[in-house]
Motif scaffolding. Structure first.
Motif, PDB file in Angstrom:
ATOM      1  N   ILE A   2      26.646  69.358 -40.166  1.00  0.00           N
ATOM      2  CA  ILE A   2      27.638  68.618 -40.948  1.00  0.00           C
ATOM      3  C   ILE A   2      26.989  67.302 -41.353  1.00  0.00           C
ATOM      4  CG2 ILE A   2      29.867  67.443 -40.895  1.00  0.00           C
ATOM      5  CD1 ILE A   2      30.755  69.620 -38.882  1.00  0.00           C
ATOM      6  N   VAL A   3      26.949  67.057 -42.655  1.00  0.00           N
ATOM      7  CA  VAL A   3      26.325  65.841 -43.180  1.00  0.00           C
ATOM      8  C   VAL A   3      27.370  65.093 -44.013  1.00  0.00           C
ATOM      9  CG1 VAL A   3      24.472  64.899 -44.620  1.00  0.00           C
ATOM     10  CG2 VAL A   3      24.030  66.885 -43.153  1.00  0.00           C
ATOM     11  N   PRO A   4      27.857  63.950 -43.513  1.00  0.00           N
ATOM     12  CA  PRO A   4      28.896  63.196 -44.217  1.00  0.00           C
ATOM     13  C   PRO A   4      28.533  62.781 -45.640  1.00  0.00           C
ATOM     14  CG  PRO A   4      28.694  62.418 -41.965  1.00  0.00           C
ATOM     15  CD  PRO A   4      27.543  63.377 -42.206  1.00  0.00           C
ATOM     16  N   ALA A   5      27.253  62.679 -45.955  1.00  0.00           N
ATOM     17  CA  ALA A   5      26.851  62.300 -47.315  1.00  0.00           C
ATOM     18  C   ALA A   5      27.364  63.291 -48.353  1.00  0.00           C
ATOM     19  CB  ALA A   5      25.334  62.202 -47.409  1.00  0.00           C
ATOM     20  N   PHE A   6      27.634  64.533 -47.927  1.00  0.00           N
ATOM     21  CA  PHE A   6      28.092  65.563 -48.868  1.00  0.00           C
ATOM     22  C   PHE A   6      29.608  65.766 -48.838  1.00  0.00           C
ATOM     23  CE2 PHE A   6      23.594  66.680 -48.109  1.00  0.00           C
ATOM     24  CZ  PHE A   6      23.149  66.503 -49.410  1.00  0.00           C
ATOM     25  N   MET A  48      29.904  55.257 -56.492  1.00  0.00           N
ATOM     26  CA  MET A  48      29.778  55.109 -55.039  1.00  0.00           C
ATOM     27  C   MET A  48      29.470  56.462 -54.394  1.00  0.00           C
ATOM     28  SD  MET A  48      33.020  52.548 -54.649  1.00  0.00           S
ATOM     29  CE  MET A  48      32.973  52.091 -52.937  1.00  0.00           C
ATOM     30  N   LEU A  49      30.151  57.492 -54.871  1.00  0.00           N
ATOM     31  CA  LEU A  49      29.887  58.853 -54.382  1.00  0.00           C
ATOM     32  C   LEU A  49      28.442  59.235 -54.681  1.00  0.00           C
ATOM     33  CD1 LEU A  49      30.756  61.693 -53.309  1.00  0.00           C
ATOM     34  CD2 LEU A  49      31.399  62.208 -55.677  1.00  0.00           C
ATOM     35  N   VAL A  66      25.623  60.579 -52.115  1.00  0.00           N
ATOM     36  CA  VAL A  66      25.004  61.895 -52.275  1.00  0.00           C
ATOM     37  C   VAL A  66      23.489  61.755 -52.435  1.00  0.00           C
ATOM     38  CG1 VAL A  66      24.873  63.916 -53.796  1.00  0.00           C
ATOM     39  CG2 VAL A  66      27.102  62.989 -53.135  1.00  0.00           C
ATOM     40  N   ALA A  67      23.038  60.716 -53.116  1.00  0.00           N
ATOM     41  CA  ALA A  67      21.588  60.481 -53.242  1.00  0.00           C
ATOM     42  C   ALA A  67      20.952  60.338 -51.863  1.00  0.00           C
ATOM     43  CB  ALA A  67      21.322  59.250 -54.101  1.00  0.00           C
ATOM     44  N   GLY A  68      21.659  59.708 -50.937  1.00  0.00           N
ATOM     45  CA  GLY A  68      21.171  59.604 -49.569  1.00  0.00           C
ATOM     46  C   GLY A  68      21.066  60.970 -48.904  1.00  0.00           C
ATOM     47  N   GLY A  69      22.033  61.841 -49.161  1.00  0.00           N
ATOM     48  CA  GLY A  69      21.981  63.204 -48.631  1.00  0.00           C
ATOM     49  C   GLY A  69      20.830  63.989 -49.227  1.00  0.00           C
ATOM     50  N   LEU A  70      20.590  63.811 -50.505  1.00  0.00           N
ATOM     51  CA  LEU A  70      19.465  64.498 -51.145  1.00  0.00           C
ATOM     52  C   LEU A  70      18.132  63.973 -50.618  1.00  0.00           C
ATOM     53  CD1 LEU A  70      20.840  64.777 -54.786  1.00  0.00           C
ATOM     54  CD2 LEU A  70      20.603  66.617 -53.106  1.00  0.00           C
ATOM     55  N   ALA A  71      18.082  62.699 -50.267  1.00  0.00           N
ATOM     56  CA  ALA A  71      16.860  62.144 -49.662  1.00  0.00           C
ATOM     57  C   ALA A  71      16.588  62.802 -48.317  1.00  0.00           C
ATOM     58  CB  ALA A  71      16.981  60.627 -49.514  1.00  0.00           C
ATOM     59  N   LEU A  72      17.647  63.110 -47.579  1.00  0.00           N
ATOM     60  CA  LEU A  72      17.501  63.838 -46.312  1.00  0.00           C
ATOM     61  C   LEU A  72      16.900  65.225 -46.567  1.00  0.00           C
ATOM     62  CD1 LEU A  72      18.767  64.092 -43.149  1.00  0.00           C
ATOM     63  CD2 LEU A  72      20.230  65.654 -44.414  1.00  0.00           C
ATOM     64  N   ILE A  73      17.366  65.875 -47.597  1.00  0.00           N
ATOM     65  CA  ILE A  73      16.842  67.204 -47.948  1.00  0.00           C
ATOM     66  C   ILE A  73      15.384  67.107 -48.383  1.00  0.00           C
ATOM     67  CG2 ILE A  73      17.056  69.075 -49.652  1.00  0.00           C
ATOM     68  CD1 ILE A  73      20.134  68.687 -49.310  1.00  0.00           C
ATOM     69  N   ASP A  74      15.019  66.013 -49.045  1.00  0.00           N
ATOM     70  CA  ASP A  74      13.623  65.808 -49.455  1.00  0.00           C
ATOM     71  C   ASP A  74      12.666  65.812 -48.266  1.00  0.00           C
ATOM     72  OD1 ASP A  74      13.982  65.702 -52.186  1.00  0.00           O
ATOM     73  OD2 ASP A  74      14.186  63.521 -52.239  1.00  0.00           O
ATOM     74  N   ALA A  87      33.065  70.384 -55.642  1.00  0.00           N
ATOM     75  CA  ALA A  87      32.612  70.454 -57.033  1.00  0.00           C
ATOM     76  C   ALA A  87      32.126  69.100 -57.546  1.00  0.00           C
ATOM     77  CB  ALA A  87      33.725  70.991 -57.928  1.00  0.00           C
ATOM     78  N   LEU A  88      32.839  68.041 -57.234  1.00  0.00           N
ATOM     79  CA  LEU A  88      32.417  66.722 -57.717  1.00  0.00           C
ATOM     80  C   LEU A  88      31.095  66.303 -57.092  1.00  0.00           C
ATOM     81  CD1 LEU A  88      33.010  64.382 -59.572  1.00  0.00           C
ATOM     82  CD2 LEU A  88      34.538  63.437 -57.818  1.00  0.00           C
ATOM     83  N   VAL A  89      30.875  66.667 -55.851  1.00  0.00           N
ATOM     84  CA  VAL A  89      29.600  66.366 -55.191  1.00  0.00           C
ATOM     85  C   VAL A  89      28.471  67.146 -55.856  1.00  0.00           C
ATOM     86  CG1 VAL A  89      28.317  66.516 -53.023  1.00  0.00           C
ATOM     87  CG2 VAL A  89      30.700  65.737 -53.013  1.00  0.00           C
ATOM     88  N   VAL A  90      28.731  68.406 -56.198  1.00  0.00           N
ATOM     89  CA  VAL A  90      27.721  69.206 -56.902  1.00  0.00           C
ATOM     90  C   VAL A  90      27.385  68.553 -58.241  1.00  0.00           C
ATOM     91  CG1 VAL A  90      27.214  71.435 -57.990  1.00  0.00           C
ATOM     92  CG2 VAL A  90      28.354  71.367 -55.757  1.00  0.00           C
ATOM     93  N   LYS A  91      28.395  68.068 -58.940  1.00  0.00           N
ATOM     94  CA  LYS A  91      28.172  67.417 -60.232  1.00  0.00           C
ATOM     95  C   LYS A  91      27.256  66.200 -60.099  1.00  0.00           C
ATOM     96  CE  LYS A  91      32.691  68.699 -62.074  1.00  0.00           C
ATOM     97  NZ  LYS A  91      33.944  68.172 -62.663  1.00  0.00           N
ATOM     98  N   VAL A  92      27.569  65.314 -59.145  1.00  0.00           N
ATOM     99  CA  VAL A  92      26.738  64.111 -59.019  1.00  0.00           C
ATOM    100  C   VAL A  92      25.358  64.449 -58.469  1.00  0.00           C
ATOM    101  CG1 VAL A  92      28.716  62.537 -58.875  1.00  0.00           C
ATOM    102  CG2 VAL A  92      27.651  63.348 -56.775  1.00  0.00           C
ATOM    103  N   ALA A  93      25.267  65.452 -57.603  1.00  0.00           N
ATOM    104  CA  ALA A  93      23.949  65.870 -57.091  1.00  0.00           C
ATOM    105  C   ALA A  93      23.094  66.429 -58.224  1.00  0.00           C
ATOM    106  CB  ALA A  93      24.114  66.908 -55.984  1.00  0.00           C
ATOM    107  N   LEU A  94      23.688  67.222 -59.073  1.00  0.00           N
ATOM    108  CA  LEU A  94      22.965  67.797 -60.206  1.00  0.00           C
ATOM    109  C   LEU A  94      22.516  66.701 -61.169  1.00  0.00           C
ATOM    110  CD1 LEU A  94      22.021  70.474 -61.434  1.00  0.00           C
ATOM    111  CD2 LEU A  94      24.218  70.602 -62.622  1.00  0.00           C
ATOM    112  N   ALA A  95      23.401  65.768 -61.470  1.00  0.00           N
ATOM    113  CA  ALA A  95      23.028  64.655 -62.350  1.00  0.00           C
ATOM    114  C   ALA A  95      21.867  63.867 -61.743  1.00  0.00           C
ATOM    115  CB  ALA A  95      24.232  63.739 -62.586  1.00  0.00           C
ATOM    116  N   HIS A  96      21.937  63.603 -60.451  1.00  0.00           N
ATOM    117  CA  HIS A  96      20.868  62.857 -59.772  1.00  0.00           C
ATOM    118  C   HIS A  96      19.553  63.635 -59.803  1.00  0.00           C
ATOM    119  CE1 HIS A  96      19.013  60.181 -56.826  1.00  0.00           C
ATOM    120  NE2 HIS A  96      18.571  61.275 -56.224  1.00  0.00           N
TER     121      HIS A  96
END
Length: 182
Positions: free
Chosen positions: A66-70, A113-114, A118-126, A140-149
């Motif tokens: 469970i990762v709160p960033a997402f 802010m979201l 989410v960028a922090g969560g993607l950095a974890l995945i990196d 869905a909104l998290v997927v949208k901002v992750a995709l944009a990032h």
């Protein structure tokens, strides 16, 4: 690396067009529909803390993080309201929130802010093994901002994206320094 961004199962709140409160269960058991995504060896599964995301993750694996960033955006005082109800009470605030990624008139998080979270969560995945497959069960909104990032799109682009429950978006790249492709 392959990153699968999986929208969680539908909830009754979603079907009623209501802002989530965070503890909604899935409206239906969808494990049969998710059988093709069942996590195989070498797949890491990450879930939002929201109940429906954890439930969806349980349908594809026995063990997940469970990762709160997402987690979903904090909708503040609009939690539990329909968009229509919020619009009737605060039409100018809803209009601002739907047009400006910096706006958070509901007292919760803005899209910007979201996106930072989410960028922090993607950095974890990196930092994961680049040969590893990762499935993130989220909103869905998290997927949208992750995709944009990930694709370097302007944050305003999230307003033109639409993702259905249980839809998946696959991002790939050969090395952490490479750009993602969708």
């Amino acid at each position: 690396m392959e990153l699968v961004l999986l929208c969680h199962a539908a909830t009754r709140a979603m079907k009623a067009g209501r802002f989530p409160v965070g503890d909604e269960p899935a409206a239906h058991d969808e494990r049969a529909r998710l059988a093709p995504l069942r996590a195989r060896h070498g797949t890491r599964v990450i879930a939002s803390p929201a109940r429906v995301a954890r439930q969806t993750a349980e349908w594809i694996t026995e063990a997940f993080e469970i990762v709160p960033a997402f987690d979903d955006v904090d909708y503040g005082r609009w939690r539990g309201l329909s968009l229509r109800e919020a619009g009737e009470r605060e039409p100018e605030h809803v209009a601002a929130w739907l047009a400006d990624p910096q706006a958070h008139p509901h007292g919760g998080e803005s899209i910007a802010m979201l996106a930072a979270r989410v960028a922090g969560g993607l950095a974890l995945i990196d930092r994961l093994n680049p040969r590893e497959r990762c499935i993130v069960v989220t909103h869905a909104l998290v997927v949208k901002v992750a995709l944009a990032h990930a694709l370097g799109l302007p944050l305003q682009s999230v307003y033109g994206m639409d993702f259905a429950p249980l839809s998946s978006t696959i991002l790939k790249r050969a090395f952490p320094a490479d750009a993602w492709t969708a």
